[in-house]
Design an enzyme around this catalytic site. Sequence first.
Site, PDB file in Angstrom:
ATOM      1  N   CYS A  32       0.834  -1.206   0.000  1.00  0.00           N
ATOM      2  CA  CYS A  32       0.000   0.000   0.000  1.00  0.00           C
ATOM      3  C   CYS A  32       0.864   1.249   0.000  1.00  0.00           C
ATOM      4  O   CYS A  32       2.071   1.198   0.202  1.00  0.00           O
ATOM      5  CB  CYS A  32      -0.899   0.042   1.237  1.00  0.00           C
ATOM      6  SG  CYS A  32      -1.894  -1.431   1.523  1.00  0.00           S
ATOM      7  N   CYS A  36      -2.964   4.872   3.002  1.00  0.00           N
ATOM      8  CA  CYS A  36      -4.043   3.890   2.892  1.00  0.00           C
ATOM      9  C   CYS A  36      -4.839   3.831   4.193  1.00  0.00           C
ATOM     10  O   CYS A  36      -4.264   3.769   5.282  1.00  0.00           O
ATOM     11  CB  CYS A  36      -3.478   2.514   2.557  1.00  0.00           C
ATOM     12  SG  CYS A  36      -4.782   1.276   2.288  1.00  0.00           S
ATOM     13  N   ARG A  37      -6.165   3.825   4.088  1.00  0.00           N
ATOM     14  CA  ARG A  37      -7.031   3.849   5.265  1.00  0.00           C
ATOM     15  C   ARG A  37      -7.415   2.450   5.743  1.00  0.00           C
ATOM     16  O   ARG A  37      -8.288   2.303   6.607  1.00  0.00           O
ATOM     17  CB  ARG A  37      -8.305   4.638   4.948  1.00  0.00           C
ATOM     18  CG  ARG A  37      -8.064   6.124   4.753  1.00  0.00           C
ATOM     19  CD  ARG A  37      -7.720   6.786   6.071  1.00  0.00           C
ATOM     20  NE  ARG A  37      -7.396   8.204   5.908  1.00  0.00           N
ATOM     21  CZ  ARG A  37      -7.163   9.016   6.919  1.00  0.00           C
ATOM     22  NH1 ARG A  37      -7.208   8.550   8.151  1.00  0.00           N
ATOM     23  NH2 ARG A  37      -6.850  10.282   6.707  1.00  0.00           N
ATOM     24  N   ARG A  61       1.128  -7.866  -3.994  1.00  0.00           N
ATOM     25  CA  ARG A  61       0.154  -7.328  -4.943  1.00  0.00           C
ATOM     26  C   ARG A  61      -0.267  -5.928  -4.509  1.00  0.00           C
ATOM     27  O   ARG A  61      -0.332  -5.642  -3.305  1.00  0.00           O
ATOM     28  CB  ARG A  61      -1.090  -8.219  -5.022  1.00  0.00           C
ATOM     29  CG  ARG A  61      -0.789  -9.685  -5.291  1.00  0.00           C
ATOM     30  CD  ARG A  61      -2.087 -10.490  -5.450  1.00  0.00           C
ATOM     31  NE  ARG A  61      -3.031 -10.229  -4.371  1.00  0.00           N
ATOM     32  CZ  ARG A  61      -2.997 -10.825  -3.190  1.00  0.00           C
ATOM     33  NH1 ARG A  61      -2.026 -11.698  -2.925  1.00  0.00           N
ATOM     34  NH2 ARG A  61      -3.911 -10.559  -2.278  1.00  0.00           N
ATOM     35  N   CYS A  63      -2.534  -2.892  -3.495  1.00  0.00           N
ATOM     36  CA  CYS A  63      -3.802  -2.757  -2.766  1.00  0.00           C
ATOM     37  C   CYS A  63      -4.870  -2.182  -3.691  1.00  0.00           C
ATOM     38  O   CYS A  63      -4.653  -1.145  -4.350  1.00  0.00           O
ATOM     39  CB  CYS A  63      -3.607  -1.845  -1.557  1.00  0.00           C
ATOM     40  SG  CYS A  63      -5.115  -1.455  -0.651  1.00  0.00           S
ATOM     41  N   CYS A  66      -6.230   1.518  -1.966  1.00  0.00           N
ATOM     42  CA  CYS A  66      -5.489   2.792  -2.067  1.00  0.00           C
ATOM     43  C   CYS A  66      -4.784   2.972  -3.408  1.00  0.00           C
ATOM     44  O   CYS A  66      -4.286   4.049  -3.705  1.00  0.00           O
ATOM     45  CB  CYS A  66      -4.470   2.904  -0.933  1.00  0.00           C
ATOM     46  SG  CYS A  66      -3.060   1.771  -1.045  1.00  0.00           S
TER      47      CYS A  66
END
Length: 345
Positions: A32, A36-37, A61, A63, A66
């Site tokens: 991320c 990112c939240r 991979r 995210c 985000c």
Amino acid sequence: MQMELYWQAVKRNDARFDGIFYLGVKTTGIYCKPSCRARTPKRENVEFFPTPESAEQVGLRACLRCRPRDINIVDPHIVKLIRASELLDGWEAPNLKLLAAELDVSPFHLQKSFKEIFGVSPKKYYELKRMERFKRELKSGSDVTTAMYEAGFGSSSRLYGKAAENLGMTPAEYKKGGKGVKINYTIPDCELGRILVARTIKGLCNVAFADDDEELINNLNQEFPNAEIVKDAKVLKAFVDEILKHLSGKENRLDLPLDIQATAFQMRVWDILRKIPYGETVTYSQLAEELGDKKKVRAVAQACARNRIAVVIPCHRVVGKDGSLSGYRWGVERKRKLLEAEKNL
């Protein structure tokens, strides 16, 4: 220190660091951007990467929440500060003017912004990084002299001048885990029960309250398992007299030598604690603000909780925002009594 900076940015969801680094989460296999939240992962599951490609090379991979690859602009201000830290890592001595010129900013602006982001000045950052290198060399098996030069200390006097502040003991003692250090202690009565006062040849290393001696002695042995611990009231008489006079209200100020181990942040917090006037209190948020970062309230509270020198480092004078007494290593009731006694004199 840079990894700690990155981790703090992740906990704050700090968008200023988007594009500066990426965090990969081992347990989910996803990477991320800092803002990112998603739920903050555990620190031990996080690894930092300079680019999306480097994260993907280890099988992570992107995210879907985000979209870390969708970053068009990187904050140039943060880029310069990260570059400043990298330059300091390779310099033989810190020079604010040269560093500012290298980054095309004013020395004043660099000093202020660097401290805002890293929590310390460029000079202090350089000193801490150098001490970190010294510690790593010792732990890897180097002798003190080799570690000293590998870390960039030009002489033993400069190293030992910083050792007490950063290690709490000499470099040789640090390498041996404190083995060979002699600690004298005594346990007299006081207004708050039994009080243990312990010192090395350099200064106080432990001051603690309890209801019985066994608890105090066990805690001292756990804290210093490799030291030679000897009970000796005579050696500690001057220290004990000062502390007992302070507890009875006959001496408002305690200015006794200390021999303590702490991180640089804890040292900064404890230094401010010792400046809080007798009979007054401050809040954890006020302490964090004085340190230059209002968001470090929790870190300040943890530094207070790790204080092992009761009264001399007066963490009892720190209260919650609403005036509540919150926690105290030696019991909230003792904290209440200490504050009441100070305010009534």
